[in-house]
Design a protein around this motif. Structure first.
Motif, PDB file in Angstrom:
ATOM      1  N   GLU A  90      11.878  -5.078  -4.459  1.00  0.00           N
ATOM      2  CA  GLU A  90      10.641  -4.581  -5.468  1.00  0.00           C
ATOM      3  C   GLU A  90      10.570  -3.732  -5.288  1.00  0.00           C
ATOM      4  O   GLU A  90       9.880  -3.086  -6.689  1.00  0.00           O
ATOM      5  CB  GLU A  90      10.186  -5.848  -4.855  1.00  0.00           C
ATOM      6  CG  GLU A  90       9.158  -5.778  -6.814  1.00  0.00           C
ATOM      7  CD  GLU A  90       9.338  -6.026  -7.847  1.00  0.00           C
ATOM      8  OE1 GLU A  90       8.904  -6.352  -9.086  1.00  0.00           O
ATOM      9  OE2 GLU A  90      10.564  -6.669  -7.756  1.00  0.00           O
ATOM     10  N   LEU A  91       9.478  -2.910  -4.207  1.00  0.00           N
ATOM     11  CA  LEU A  91       9.191  -1.689  -4.407  1.00  0.00           C
ATOM     12  C   LEU A  91      10.119  -0.431  -4.165  1.00  0.00           C
ATOM     13  O   LEU A  91       9.083   1.077  -5.000  1.00  0.00           O
ATOM     14  CB  LEU A  91       8.050  -1.420  -3.336  1.00  0.00           C
ATOM     15  CG  LEU A  91       7.056  -2.229  -2.356  1.00  0.00           C
ATOM     16  CD1 LEU A  91       6.871  -2.537  -1.693  1.00  0.00           C
ATOM     17  CD2 LEU A  91       5.587  -2.782  -4.003  1.00  0.00           C
ATOM     18  N   TRP A  92      11.081  -0.393  -3.852  1.00  0.00           N
ATOM     19  CA  TRP A  92      11.940   0.346  -3.957  1.00  0.00           C
ATOM     20  C   TRP A  92      13.087  -0.223  -4.398  1.00  0.00           C
ATOM     21  O   TRP A  92      14.334   0.158  -3.708  1.00  0.00           O
ATOM     22  CB  TRP A  92      11.968   1.098  -2.880  1.00  0.00           C
ATOM     23  CG  TRP A  92      10.802   1.840  -2.260  1.00  0.00           C
ATOM     24  CD1 TRP A  92       9.129   2.548  -2.560  1.00  0.00           C
ATOM     25  CD2 TRP A  92       9.540   0.926  -1.447  1.00  0.00           C
ATOM     26  NE1 TRP A  92       8.390   2.808  -1.771  1.00  0.00           N
ATOM     27  CE2 TRP A  92       8.395   1.751  -0.942  1.00  0.00           C
ATOM     28  CE3 TRP A  92       9.685   0.008  -0.953  1.00  0.00           C
ATOM     29  CZ2 TRP A  92       7.495   0.708  -0.324  1.00  0.00           C
ATOM     30  CZ3 TRP A  92       9.433  -0.723   0.743  1.00  0.00           C
ATOM     31  CH2 TRP A  92       8.235   0.112   0.057  1.00  0.00           C
ATOM     32  N   PRO A  93      13.582   0.031  -5.703  1.00  0.00           N
ATOM     33  CA  PRO A  93      14.356  -0.796  -6.255  1.00  0.00           C
ATOM     34  C   PRO A  93      15.547  -0.143  -6.273  1.00  0.00           C
ATOM     35  O   PRO A  93      17.137   0.128  -6.230  1.00  0.00           O
ATOM     36  CB  PRO A  93      13.834  -0.616  -7.943  1.00  0.00           C
ATOM     37  CG  PRO A  93      13.174   0.315  -7.928  1.00  0.00           C
ATOM     38  CD  PRO A  93      12.530   0.334  -6.880  1.00  0.00           C
ATOM     39  N   THR A  94      15.575   1.742  -6.294  1.00  0.00           N
ATOM     40  CA  THR A  94      16.591   2.572  -6.222  1.00  0.00           C
ATOM     41  C   THR A  94      17.080   2.930  -4.127  1.00  0.00           C
ATOM     42  O   THR A  94      18.398   3.198  -4.392  1.00  0.00           O
ATOM     43  CB  THR A  94      16.642   3.741  -6.110  1.00  0.00           C
ATOM     44  OG1 THR A  94      15.344   4.724  -5.738  1.00  0.00           O
ATOM     45  CG2 THR A  94      16.548   3.709  -7.975  1.00  0.00           C
ATOM     46  N   ARG A 134       0.668  -1.656  -0.019  1.00  0.00           N
ATOM     47  CA  ARG A 134       0.031   0.177   0.246  1.00  0.00           C
ATOM     48  C   ARG A 134       1.219   1.274  -0.092  1.00  0.00           C
ATOM     49  O   ARG A 134       0.014   2.165  -0.182  1.00  0.00           O
ATOM     50  CB  ARG A 134      -1.074   0.216   1.115  1.00  0.00           C
ATOM     51  CG  ARG A 134      -2.191  -1.277   1.227  1.00  0.00           C
ATOM     52  CD  ARG A 134      -3.240  -0.906   2.164  1.00  0.00           C
ATOM     53  NE  ARG A 134      -2.653  -1.181   3.372  1.00  0.00           N
ATOM     54  CZ  ARG A 134      -2.432  -2.170   4.058  1.00  0.00           C
ATOM     55  NH1 ARG A 134      -3.200  -2.981   3.541  1.00  0.00           N
ATOM     56  NH2 ARG A 134      -2.214  -1.841   5.187  1.00  0.00           N
ATOM     57  N   MET A 135       2.094   1.319   0.307  1.00  0.00           N
ATOM     58  CA  MET A 135       3.215   2.430   0.469  1.00  0.00           C
ATOM     59  C   MET A 135       3.928   2.492  -1.290  1.00  0.00           C
ATOM     60  O   MET A 135       5.072   3.353  -1.143  1.00  0.00           O
ATOM     61  CB  MET A 135       4.127   2.244   1.623  1.00  0.00           C
ATOM     62  CG  MET A 135       3.251   2.253   2.647  1.00  0.00           C
ATOM     63  SD  MET A 135       4.081   2.752   4.566  1.00  0.00           S
ATOM     64  CE  MET A 135       4.758   0.856   4.389  1.00  0.00           C
ATOM     65  N   ALA A 136       3.568   2.130  -1.938  1.00  0.00           N
ATOM     66  CA  ALA A 136       4.512   1.950  -2.921  1.00  0.00           C
ATOM     67  C   ALA A 136       4.463   3.183  -3.615  1.00  0.00           C
ATOM     68  O   ALA A 136       5.924   3.185  -4.198  1.00  0.00           O
ATOM     69  CB  ALA A 136       3.375   0.597  -4.176  1.00  0.00           C
ATOM     70  N   ASP A 137       3.665   3.948  -3.663  1.00  0.00           N
ATOM     71  CA  ASP A 137       3.920   5.572  -3.887  1.00  0.00           C
ATOM     72  C   ASP A 137       4.449   6.039  -3.471  1.00  0.00           C
ATOM     73  O   ASP A 137       4.864   7.249  -3.598  1.00  0.00           O
ATOM     74  CB  ASP A 137       2.331   5.403  -4.432  1.00  0.00           C
ATOM     75  CG  ASP A 137       1.809   5.720  -3.243  1.00  0.00           C
ATOM     76  OD1 ASP A 137       2.227   5.430  -2.097  1.00  0.00           O
ATOM     77  OD2 ASP A 137       1.081   6.837  -3.214  1.00  0.00           O
ATOM     78  N   ARG A 138       6.105   5.704  -2.196  1.00  0.00           N
ATOM     79  CA  ARG A 138       6.055   6.732  -1.415  1.00  0.00           C
ATOM     80  C   ARG A 138       7.560   6.137  -2.088  1.00  0.00           C
ATOM     81  O   ARG A 138       7.917   5.509  -2.410  1.00  0.00           O
ATOM     82  CB  ARG A 138       6.153   5.818   0.068  1.00  0.00           C
ATOM     83  CG  ARG A 138       4.326   6.436   0.453  1.00  0.00           C
ATOM     84  CD  ARG A 138       4.975   6.081   1.728  1.00  0.00           C
ATOM     85  NE  ARG A 138       3.346   5.899   2.742  1.00  0.00           N
ATOM     86  CZ  ARG A 138       3.289   6.498   3.876  1.00  0.00           C
ATOM     87  NH1 ARG A 138       4.255   6.469   4.623  1.00  0.00           N
ATOM     88  NH2 ARG A 138       2.007   6.855   4.531  1.00  0.00           N
ATOM     89  N   ASP A 139       8.888   7.367  -1.604  1.00  0.00           N
ATOM     90  CA  ASP A 139       9.982   7.337  -2.004  1.00  0.00           C
ATOM     91  C   ASP A 139      10.680   6.576  -1.094  1.00  0.00           C
ATOM     92  O   ASP A 139      10.965   8.109   0.098  1.00  0.00           O
ATOM     93  CB  ASP A 139      10.119   8.608  -2.532  1.00  0.00           C
ATOM     94  CG  ASP A 139      11.403   8.821  -3.098  1.00  0.00           C
ATOM     95  OD1 ASP A 139      12.825   7.559  -3.740  1.00  0.00           O
ATOM     96  OD2 ASP A 139      12.380   9.708  -3.682  1.00  0.00           O
TER      97      ASP A 139
END
Length: 311
Positions: free
Chosen positions: A168-172, A143-148
Motif C-alpha cells: 500500500e505504501l510503495w505501490p511500485t 512513518r516512512m511513507a515518504d521514502r522511496d
C-alpha cells in the motif's frame, strides 16, 4: 455444534503461542488469548475453538501450550449453533494505526473514512496486528511513507499484514513475503485475495537463505517480526541480502533483549536509528552499512536457531 476449551495462562505464554501450530486436527482450532486482569502478567486466558468436541489428544495439545496451567482442569463447553469463528474474534477490537485499519469480520462496517482497511481474521497464522510488535511495525512503516523503497521483503510474514502494508505504501515496489510455514503462506494468499492486494510474491523459506530470496537481493527495505533469538542468529544472512544503506525493521523482541539484537546487527555493519517501544516490546529501525555486508564464512542454517511466525 462447536466447542470451546479454556485454560488460564500467563502473558509470556500468550505472547509465544504459535497460532499456526499443527495439532493434527482438521480443521485446526482457532486460538485466542485475552488479558483477564489489566496489567497483570500472570492472569491471562487461552480459548481454543473447535468445530467438533475435542478429544483427549486435542486437549493435551492445547494444555501443552500453557505449562503454568498444569493441574488446572480445562473448561470444555459446547457453544451450540453460533458462528463460532466470529464469536471467537469478538474480543479483537479493530486497530487504527496511521492510515491503516486492521479488523476482523465482526467490524467490517466500522472502517473509518480514508483508512486503508485490512480484514485479517484470527486463525492458523499470527499477525492480526493486535500484538504490540505487529502494530509497532505498522506504525514504523507508516512513518516512512515518504521514502522511496523499490525492493521489499517481509521475513516471517504470518498473515501477510506487513507485506500488504508495504504494498500500500510503495505501490511500485517489488514486495516478497516469506515464511517457514507453508500454512502461513496459504493464509497470506487467502488474505491477499480478501483485501484486494496484488503483486506480493510468496515464498516458503527458512530464514533468508532460499535461492528465491537471494536471487532477488539486494533489498532496500527488510522487515522481520519474529523473535529475538532468531533475529540475532539470522543477522548475517539478513545483512547479506540488504542493499547499502538499506532500512531494516526488526520486531518480536523484548526491550530487555534490545541491546543483544542491536549488537548482533552492529557486528554486520548495521546501526540503530529508531526505537518504538510498546509495553515490554520494542520495534527497531536500523540502517545497513555503506557497503553491502559480505559474511566472512558460509552461513549454515543448521547452526542457527529455528524461528517463529509473525506475531
Amino acid at each position: 455444534m462447536s466447542w470451546k476449551l479454556t485454560l488460564p495462562c500467563t502473558r509470556a505464554e500468550a505472547e509465544t503461542i504459535d497460532a499456526a501450530e499443527d495439532f493434527g486436527i482438521d480443521p485446526a482450532p482457532v486460538l485466542m488469548t485475552t488479558e483477564t486482569v489489566e496489567d497483570d502478567t500472570e492472569t491471562w486466558r487461552l480459548d481454543a475453538y473447535f468445530e467438533a468436541e475435542p478429544d483427549d489428544a486435542a486437549i493435551a495439545a492445547i494444555a501443552a501450550l500453557v505449562p503454568s496451567a498444569a493441574g488446572t482442569p480445562p473448561q470444555v463447553e459446547a457453544l451450540g449453533d453460533e458462528d463460532w469463528v466470529t464469536m471467537s474474534q469478538a474480543g479483537l477490537e479493530p486497530l487504527h494505526v496511521g492510515r491503516f485499519f486492521v479488523h476482523t469480520a465482526a467490524y467490517a462496517d466500522a472502517v473509518p473514512a480514508g483508512a486503508r482497511a485490512f480484514l485479517i481474521d484470527a486463525g492458523r497464522a499470527f499477525g492480526t496486528g493486535h500484538h504490540e510488535t505487529t502494530s509497532g511495525c505498522l506504525a514504523m512503516l507508516d512513518r516512512m511513507a515518504d521514502r522511496d523503497f523499490r525492493n521489499v521483503i517481509d521475513l516471517g510474514t504470518g498473515t501477510g499484514l506487513l507485506a500488504f502494508a508495504a504494498r500500500e505504501l510503495w505501490p511500485t515496489a517489488r514486495v516478497i513475503a516469506t515464511d517457514i510455514d507453508p500454512v502461513a503462506i496459504d493464509v497470506t494468499a487467502v488474505n491477499a485475495t480478501l483485501n484486494a492486494v496484488d503483486r506480493v510474491e510468496l515464498v516458503v523459506a527458512d530464514g533468508a537463505l532460499s535461492d528465491d530470496i537471494t536471487a532477488a537481493a539486494p533489498y532496500d527495505l527488510l522487515i522481520a517480526n519474529i523473535l529475538a533469538g532468531p533475529l540475532m542468529s539470522m543477522a548475517p544472512e539478513v545483512a547479506a541480502i540488504a542493499a547499502a544503506h538499506a532500512t531494516i525493521v526488526l520486531a518480536g523482541l523484548l526491550e530487555t533483549q534490545r541491546a543483544d539484537v542491536v549488537a548482533a546487527y552492529a557486528a554486520c555493519g548495521c546501526s540503530l536509528e529508531d526505537v518504538d517501544r510498546r509495553g515490554d516490546w520494542s520495534v527497531l529501525r536500523l540502517t545497513a552499512g555503506a557497503e553491502r555486508f559480505v559474511p566472512t564464512a558460509p552461513i549454515d542454517p543448521k547452526g542457527r536457531d529455528g524461528w517463529a511466525l509473525d506475531l
